[in-house]
Motif scaffolding. Structure first.
Motif: not given
Length: 535
Positions: A215-236
């Motif tokens: 629900g939040k607009r992403l800024t450049k450093f919001d996905l700062g590590n592998e764990a948060s990136a993979h969680a976002a990938q799973a959400a997509v």
């Protein structure tokens, strides 16, 4: 008899052919006198009086000119049409007056912007006197260069053995290179991730980037590590998307103006890999004249200028060539008029352009460097008078059913290529991912608002921020021009001096300061800060 003085023997030969037997044309071979590098050449306490000397070669040439002047009814000073050229004319006249060879001889100054028969004859018909404002500007700069160089260089020799020189422009250019290196060394890289998805909405698949997560607009450093990136990938991957918005914006891209000295050096560096010095050597030959069908003709206008305007007849010729080669639709309704934006621009000269646009690059047989540079100048001048390119920028927004995840695809399509059919200005460094100017190119498929968007695949990619790049010749010249450091005519020699003094070296066409260069800059910043300031 009429005596004409120009700088170079190549130019003398060509101009002699144009003017005929009533004229004798001699070359000064550049500057005839200079300030000797010893104490007392400039005396600030004596109203900055300057004491000039000619070296052995210069003295010999001045004697030859003086002998010819004795026989002449008229002396015509036809050196280059810039401040340096004005100064050479003034030096020659000063020496002839000292030698008392002029008596009743009429002295005139003429300038031409191109070495063609018509340009030279037109100039001869409109003589003037030496422009003392230009000469005084030269004298002030020369006195400053001497005082700064002569004050600082001996201090460097004493305090930093092995250092060779300091200078008004050279030391500031070196500081720019050193400051950039310090910036790179201090830079701390930061990790960030992006999530991209291949999406289909009934037609061809297209690439979309994740712009909203939880629900939040992403800024450049919001996905700062592998764990948060993979969680976002799973959400997509888990979400079901609908096309929430399709936006098409028409846009126009206009051509760049014809070349100035600085922009020619920048583009020749980007596109041809030429150093500033190599560019200026080739441009000098194109200006002074090339043998075409038994006649020597200057192919470009004077190459030391910061003007972007072109003569009305050149603009008319460009428009005719464009209509003939590319078609009427590539000719704008009215001619494009350009104005100089450079910080300390002062020359009233035309931009660098071909003397005749009818001489297209393919019709000339020129040696490699000259041919490539002429083609660059010809294309830039032609493009500067062409119709703008029309583009369409498209963005497609996709939103998940719960409104928590968002994707965006961007693309642009060229509807009409306009000037891009001929020329596109280079860039020093490609924009980074997500930065302004980072267009995802390509055409996007036609999609309807409200349609379902199916995610075929989603990827999480790791990135690291990068330090600012080292200066290339092109980006350093651009920076110096932006800051108003030096003049277009001095850039090539300044960059050459930095290399020759071994203050810098080139690595993959980028400037890297040597320890000696860093030491000199640190010393000058510490004890002579005002000489190396550029802010």
């Amino acid at each position: 008899m009429n005596l004409v003085i120009v700088e170079s023997p190549a130019k003398a030969k060509t101009i002699n052919k144009y003017l005929g037997p009533d004229y004798e044309v001699l070359a000064s071979y550049g500057h005839v006198r200079d300030l000797p590098s010893k104490d007392g050449s400039v005396l600030p306490d004596d109203d900055f009086s300057m004491h000039w000397e000619a070296d052995a070669k210069g003295a010999k040439r001045l004697s030859e000119i003086a002998e010819a002047a004795k026989r002449a009814d008229r002396v015509i000073l036809a050196t280059d049409p810039d401040r340096e050229g004005e100064a050479i004319s003034w030096h020659v006249l000063e020496v002839l007056n000292k030698k008392k060879v002029l008596k009743d001889t009429h002295v005139e100054r003429v300038t031409f912007n191109a070495i063609t028969k018509s340009a030279v004859l037109d100039a001869m018909a409109a003589p003037r006197q030496i422009d003392m404002e230009l000469v005084n500007a030269y004298l002030a700069r020369r006195a400053l260069d001497y005082l700064v160089g002569f004050t600082l260089s001996p201090v460097l020799w004493r305090k930093l053995p092995g250092s060779r020189s300091a200078g008004r422009v050279q030391s500031v250019a070196l500081r720019l290179v050193v400051d950039r290196e310090i910036e790179i060394e201090k830079f701390k890289t930061q990790e960030y991730w992006t999530v991209e998805a291949d999406v289909s909405a009934g037609g061809d698949p297209f690439l979309a980037r994740m712009v909203k997560h939880d629900g939040k607009r992403l800024t450049k450093f919001d996905l700062g590590n592998e764990a948060s990136a993979h969680a976002a990938q799973a959400a997509v991957k888990a979400a079901s998307f609908k096309i929430s918005a399709v936006e098409k914006k028409p846009g126009r891209r206009s051509p760049a103006p014809p070349f100035t000295t600085s922009t020619l050096q920048q583009e020749a560096s980007r596109k041809l890999g030429f150093s500033a010095q190599r560019t200026m050597q080739a441009a000098q030959k194109l200006y002074e004249g090339i043998d075409i069908g038994g006649e020597t003709v200057g192919l470009i206008t004077y190459m030391r200028t910061d003007g972007v305007q072109a003569a009305p007849e050149a603009i008319d010729e460009a428009r005719q060539v464009i209509a003939g080669v590319y078609g009427k639709e590539y000719v704008p309704e009215s001619a494009r008029i350009y104005k100089t934006k450079a910080k300390n621009a002062q020359e009233a000269h035309e931009a660098i352009r071909p003397t005749s646009l009818a001489r297209n690059p393919g019709s000339l047989r020129l040696e490699s460097d000259l041919g490539r540079l002429y083609e660059l100048i010809w294309k830039r001048m032609i493009a500067s008078q062409m119709e703008a390119a029309r583009i369409e920028r498209t963005s497609i927004d996709l939103e998940s059913a719960d409104g928590k995840t968002g994707l965006r695809a961007t693309g642009q399509v060229i509807l009409f290529d306009g000037y891009l059919a001929v020329y596109e200005e280079g860039r020093d460094d490609a924009p980074k991912l997500g930065e302004e100017g980072d267009e995802d190119g390509g055409r996007l498929p036609q999609v309807k608002e409200g349609a379902d968007g199916r995610v075929i695949d989603a990827r999480a990619d790791q990135h690291f921020t990068e330090p600012p790049p080292r200066y290339s010749e092109a980006s350093l010249v651009k920076k110096m021009e932006e800051l108003g450091i030096g003049r277009p005519s001095t850039y090539a020699s300044v960059l050459t001096v930095l290399r020759d003094r071994e203050y810098v070296r080139m690595d993959k066409n980028r400037f890297v300061p040597e320890d000696k260069g860093r030491l000199v800059t640190a010393f000058l910043e510490q004890f002579f800060a005002r000489y190396v300031e550029y802010d």
